[in-house]
Design a protein around this motif. Structure first.
Motif, PDB file in Angstrom:
ATOM      1  N   TYR A 170       0.839  -1.192   0.000  1.00  0.00           N
ATOM      2  CA  TYR A 170       0.000   0.000   0.000  1.00  0.00           C
ATOM      3  C   TYR A 170       0.876   1.245   0.000  1.00  0.00           C
ATOM      4  N   ALA A 171       0.274   2.351  -0.403  1.00  0.00           N
ATOM      5  CA  ALA A 171       0.913   3.665  -0.313  1.00  0.00           C
ATOM      6  C   ALA A 171      -0.146   4.660   0.131  1.00  0.00           C
ATOM      7  N   SER A 172       0.244   5.535   1.063  1.00  0.00           N
ATOM      8  CA  SER A 172      -0.630   6.631   1.477  1.00  0.00           C
ATOM      9  C   SER A 172       0.121   7.928   1.218  1.00  0.00           C
ATOM     10  N   TYR A 173      -0.616   8.943   0.822  1.00  0.00           N
ATOM     11  CA  TYR A 173       0.032  10.185   0.408  1.00  0.00           C
ATOM     12  C   TYR A 173      -0.975  11.323   0.433  1.00  0.00           C
ATOM     13  N   GLU A 184       3.544   6.917   3.494  1.00  0.00           N
ATOM     14  CA  GLU A 184       3.953   5.526   3.688  1.00  0.00           C
ATOM     15  C   GLU A 184       3.896   4.794   2.358  1.00  0.00           C
ATOM     16  N   LEU A 185       4.864   3.916   2.167  1.00  0.00           N
ATOM     17  CA  LEU A 185       4.864   3.010   1.024  1.00  0.00           C
ATOM     18  C   LEU A 185       5.496   1.718   1.518  1.00  0.00           C
ATOM     19  N   TYR A 186       4.677   0.691   1.647  1.00  0.00           N
ATOM     20  CA  TYR A 186       5.161  -0.582   2.182  1.00  0.00           C
ATOM     21  C   TYR A 186       4.674  -1.737   1.336  1.00  0.00           C
ATOM     22  N   ILE A 187       5.568  -2.689   1.177  1.00  0.00           N
ATOM     23  CA  ILE A 187       5.293  -3.922   0.443  1.00  0.00           C
ATOM     24  C   ILE A 187       5.483  -5.083   1.420  1.00  0.00           C
TER      25      ILE A 187
END
Length: 168
Positions: A74-77, A93-96
């Motif tokens: 996910y990515a939040s921005y 946030e950008l997490y795999i």
């Protein structure tokens, strides 16, 4: 021959539990040994499914990597949280999930967030990473990020350096 559909799309309320699972696994993978254990566990615990469901309901900019009906990242921005810095947007946030890392999905999520930020008037943006998180530093450097600031963040009684990467 079986085909797997991989998409990046806006998060839906029903994704909340899966996003929380990715958050949990990715944060443990990225920050174990960097953020003090007790603080890391507290941070993860605050981001359960209800937190993510609420973020989706508030229409936070949140996209997911949908890998054949499984959420792999996910990515939040949104708008930059540090207005004194002259960058309109920020990827928060950008997490795999660990099992999906190293396959180019982070780059795809980053590209989707970047495109959406630009479409909303944020051609320039920041991403912060902890200085001890070498994989994140390498990732943002490879994507063309330029270090524009260093700061410190407190985790319990300890401080960790963080680095701001700018993208134009």
């Amino acid at each position: 021959m079986a085909e797997t559909l991989i998409t990046i799309r806006d998060a839906r309320e029903r994704d909340a539990e899966a996003i929380a699972e990715v958050h949990d696994a990715a944060w443990r993978h990225a920050y174990r040994g960097i953020i003090p254990g007790r603080e890391l566990e507290r941070m993860i615990a605050r981001r359960g499914p209800s937190w993510w469901r609420s973020a989706i309901q508030r229409r936070s900019r949140l996209v997911v990597l949908d890998f054949d009906d499984a959420i792999g990242g996910y990515a939040s921005y949104g708008r930059n949280r540090v207005p004194a810095m002259n960058f309109g947007g920020e990827i928060f946030e950008l997490y795999i999930a660990p099992e999906f890392q190293g396959l180019g999905f982070g780059k795809r999520l980053f590209g989707a967030a970047r495109k959406d930020l630009a479409e909303h008037g944020y051609a320039s943006f920041l991403v912060w990473a902890l200085a001890d998180n070498e994989p994140a530093l390498d990732f943002y450097t490879r994507l063309g990020g330029k270090v524009v600031r260093r700061a410190y963040e407190r985790f319990g009684s300890e401080q960790r350096e963080r680095v701001a990467f700018a993208f134009q």
